[in-house]
Write a protein that holds these residues in place. Structure first.
Motif, mmCIF file in Angstrom:
data_model
loop_
_atom_site.group_PDB
_atom_site.id
_atom_site.type_symbol
_atom_site.label_atom_id
_atom_site.label_comp_id
_atom_site.label_asym_id
_atom_site.label_seq_id
_atom_site.Cartn_x
_atom_site.Cartn_y
_atom_site.Cartn_z
ATOM 1 N N PRO A 182 0.809 -1.231 0.000
ATOM 2 C CA PRO A 182 0.000 0.000 0.000
ATOM 3 C C PRO A 182 0.841 1.280 0.000
ATOM 4 O O PRO A 182 0.450 2.276 -0.593
ATOM 5 C CB PRO A 182 -0.816 -0.107 1.284
ATOM 6 C CG PRO A 182 -0.835 -1.552 1.618
ATOM 7 C CD PRO A 182 0.451 -2.119 1.089
ATOM 8 N N GLU A 183 2.009 1.242 0.629
ATOM 9 C CA GLU A 183 2.847 2.442 0.688
ATOM 10 C C GLU A 183 3.719 2.622 -0.559
ATOM 11 O O GLU A 183 4.394 3.636 -0.704
ATOM 12 C CB GLU A 183 3.722 2.434 1.951
ATOM 13 C CG GLU A 183 4.845 1.414 1.932
ATOM 14 C CD GLU A 183 4.451 -0.002 2.334
ATOM 15 O OE1 GLU A 183 5.343 -0.860 2.382
ATOM 16 O OE2 GLU A 183 3.256 -0.265 2.595
ATOM 17 N N SER A 184 3.710 1.657 -1.464
ATOM 18 C CA SER A 184 4.530 1.745 -2.672
ATOM 19 C C SER A 184 3.996 2.811 -3.616
ATOM 20 O O SER A 184 2.793 3.009 -3.735
ATOM 21 C CB SER A 184 4.531 0.410 -3.410
ATOM 22 O OG SER A 184 5.094 -0.601 -2.616
ATOM 23 N N LYS A 185 4.924 3.471 -4.283
ATOM 24 C CA LYS A 185 4.554 4.478 -5.270
ATOM 25 C C LYS A 185 4.413 3.779 -6.617
ATOM 26 O O LYS A 185 5.383 3.233 -7.146
ATOM 27 C CB LYS A 185 5.617 5.571 -5.334
ATOM 28 C CG LYS A 185 5.229 6.714 -6.238
ATOM 29 C CD LYS A 185 6.244 7.842 -6.147
ATOM 30 C CE LYS A 185 5.783 8.998 -7.022
ATOM 31 N NZ LYS A 185 6.737 10.097 -6.978
ATOM 32 N N PHE A 186 3.190 3.778 -7.155
ATOM 33 C CA PHE A 186 2.933 3.100 -8.422
ATOM 34 C C PHE A 186 3.097 4.100 -9.560
ATOM 35 O O PHE A 186 2.284 4.991 -9.748
ATOM 36 C CB PHE A 186 1.527 2.485 -8.414
ATOM 37 C CG PHE A 186 1.218 1.720 -9.682
ATOM 38 C CD1 PHE A 186 1.971 0.619 -10.039
ATOM 39 C CD2 PHE A 186 0.178 2.103 -10.509
ATOM 40 C CE1 PHE A 186 1.705 -0.097 -11.194
ATOM 41 C CE2 PHE A 186 -0.100 1.393 -11.665
ATOM 42 C CZ PHE A 186 0.661 0.293 -12.015
ATOM 43 N N ASN A 187 4.195 3.935 -10.311
ATOM 44 C CA ASN A 187 4.430 4.763 -11.487
ATOM 45 C C ASN A 187 5.178 3.916 -12.516
ATOM 46 O O ASN A 187 5.600 2.787 -12.223
ATOM 47 C CB ASN A 187 5.188 6.049 -11.136
ATOM 48 C CG ASN A 187 6.515 5.791 -10.459
ATOM 49 O OD1 ASN A 187 7.172 4.777 -10.706
ATOM 50 N ND2 ASN A 187 6.933 6.710 -9.592
ATOM 51 N N LEU A 188 5.343 4.444 -13.703
ATOM 52 C CA LEU A 188 5.966 3.669 -14.777
ATOM 53 C C LEU A 188 7.411 3.265 -14.467
ATOM 54 O O LEU A 188 7.762 2.092 -14.661
ATOM 55 C CB LEU A 188 5.891 4.426 -16.105
ATOM 56 C CG LEU A 188 6.430 3.665 -17.318
ATOM 57 C CD1 LEU A 188 5.713 2.344 -17.520
ATOM 58 C CD2 LEU A 188 6.329 4.518 -18.570
#
Length: 150
Positions: A8-14
């Motif tokens: 949940p704390e992960s930054k989801f980006n390319l």
């Protein structure tokens, strides 16, 4: 049934998504190397070839961190499988008696090839180690997905 999981704390980006794909590919090799390490086998260096190494430094740095060994990549790195098969055929036809594949390639194929080497980076190794720990912990999730989604 491949899965993409994130905390949940992960930054989801390319960039993070792409890095996860590269780390996942290196993870299985790293796990296999753990088995070989138990047999006292260690990689001194690796010459990367194939699509994984097509983008400059991206996979190369992750592979160096995963295997804790320098990874060199030549201009022809993106050629991959068919080119490798042609090299093996050339070795079978042209090698001198008793000449090893490594010696044949060094002398006849790569003697003048220019390469770029990525050394293992401590920060990358620590990041990969953390990734691998999470990767291994989620293997039962993937197994369950395969069994459930037959």
């Amino acid at each position: 049934k491949p899965l993409f999981l994130r905390c949940p704390e992960s930054k989801f980006n390319l960039p993070n998504f792409a890095r996860a794909q590269l780390c996942s590919a290196a993870a299985t090799l790293s796990i296999g190397m753990e088995i070989l390490a138990d047999e006292h086998v260690k990689i001194d260096k690796l010459l990367g070839h194939g699509g994984y190494f097509k983008a400059p430094l991206a996979g190369q740095k992750i592979m160096a961190a995963a295997l804790e060994a320098p990874v060199s990549v030549m201009k022809t790195a993106g050629e991959g499988g068919p080119w490798g098969m042609a090299l093996l055929a050339s070795y079978l036809v042209n090698a001198e008696d008793g000449e090893t594949l490594e010696d044949y390639l060094d002398k006849n194929i790569f003697a003048e090839a220019k390469s770029e080497t990525a050394e293992p980076d401590e920060t990358d190794m620590q990041g990969f180690e953390k990734f691998l720990e999470r990767y291994k912990a989620t293997l039962p999730v993937e197994k369950s997905a395969v069994e459930t989604l037959k």
